[in-house]
Design an enzyme around this catalytic site. Structure first.
Site, PDB file in Angstrom:
ATOM      1  N   PRO A   1       0.831  -1.208   0.000  1.00  0.00           N
ATOM      2  CA  PRO A   1       0.000   0.000   0.000  1.00  0.00           C
ATOM      3  C   PRO A   1       0.868   1.261   0.000  1.00  0.00           C
ATOM      4  CG  PRO A   1      -0.405  -1.336   1.983  1.00  0.00           C
ATOM      5  CD  PRO A   1       0.625  -2.047   1.181  1.00  0.00           C
ATOM      6  N   GLU A   2       0.665   2.105  -0.971  1.00  0.00           N
ATOM      7  CA  GLU A   2       1.402   3.360  -1.069  1.00  0.00           C
ATOM      8  C   GLU A   2       0.519   4.496  -0.543  1.00  0.00           C
ATOM      9  OE1 GLU A   2       4.475   3.824  -1.847  1.00  0.00           O
ATOM     10  OE2 GLU A   2       5.048   1.900  -2.700  1.00  0.00           O
TER      11      GLU A   2
END
Ligand code: ZN
Length: 271
Positions: free
Chosen positions: A2-3
């Site tokens: 997850p960015e």
């Protein structure tokens, strides 16, 4: 992984359902995450009132009346709202049940995520104190990066991926932003002009903002069902395309490694 855009989308997805709600129960099935989940969490969260959820870099800050719960999704974590009583899977490590019967579930196969409790000013916590500006804030400008980069010999790609320079620029976004700005990833950070930093910061902002807008279309995935929140794919110009033709000039893209991370660029479009 997850960015920043996924974390921001998570925040926007769950906030409307949890804002101003009170915690009824906090259940830990597996405390061994990146750091052990502190024992005190279930005590301090009991009947705690959630005012809002904020985000700093990739940290979610659950702002309760008595302190802040910091959550990080790690390498593979996700948060979503499920119906109380929903079957639990092997990787569903934490549940937070709220007074309105909404159950926030944390799922994390690789267990690099984190749940911590912060007393006092959350932004002064050691994990958050030294972080650079938020990419989408007004504090993040070409000038601020230009000034910080003076005298720096490290590659510009490493420089923008350093959380002390600017937060939220992961490997994919760094590759894409450098392509968009026409800058070679290995160029020394201290060698680039102000004009080029202005282009680079504009590219970073536009790529991240676009990813967040795109994430908005997946907001409903955060609520109900077994659906896993989708980490969204963007149109990629260079990342993962080593050896393939540049989408702008058709020359094959070049791959190099910078501090162990794959860096793809076009020798024709990036100077
Ligand atoms: Zn090209």
């Amino acid at each position: 992984m997850p960015e920043l855009p996924e974390v921001e989308t998570t925040r926007r997805g769950i906030l409307p359902y949890l804002e101003n709600q009170t915690v009824r129960n906090f259940i830990v099935r597996e405390p061994r995450l990146r750091w052990p989940i502190p024992d005190e969490l279930s005590r301090v969260l009991c009947a705690a009132h959630l005012r809002t959820i904020e985000r700093r870099a990739k940290y979610l800050l659950f702002d309760f009346d008595r302190g802040t719960m910091l959550v990080h999704l790690g390498m593979s974590g996700s948060l979503r709202l499920v119906t109380p009583g929903a079957q639990t899977g092997k990787h569903d490590h934490v549940d937070v049940l709220f007074g309105n019967e909404r159950l926030l579930r944390f799922t994390d196969p690789r267990r690099f995520g984190a749940f911590l409790w912060l007393d006092g000013e959350p932004l002064q916590h050691p994990l958050l104190r030294a972080l650079g500006p938020e990419p989408l804030s007004e504090a993040c400008t070409g000038t601020s990066l230009f000034e910080r980069s003076r005298g720096k010999k490290i590659a510009v790609k490493q420089f923008i991926m350093d959380q002390k320079t600017i937060v939220g620029v992961g490997n994919i976004y760094a590759n894409e932003a450098l392509f968009q700005a026409g800058i070679r990833p290995a160029t020394a950070a201290g060698k680039l002009s102000l004009a080029r930093y202005e282009k680079l910061v504009a590219a970073i902002k536009s790529i991240l903002a676009q990813a967040i807008v795109q994430g908005g279309t997946t907001l409903r995935d955060f609520v109900g069902g077994d659906g896993k929140p989708g980490y969204f794919q963007q149109q990629l110009w260079v990342y993962g395309r080593a050896g393939q033709p540049c989408k702008r000039c058709r020359q094959p893209l070049t791959a190099i490694r910078l501090s162990g991370r794959s860096s793809i660029y076009c020798r024709n479009c990036q100077r």
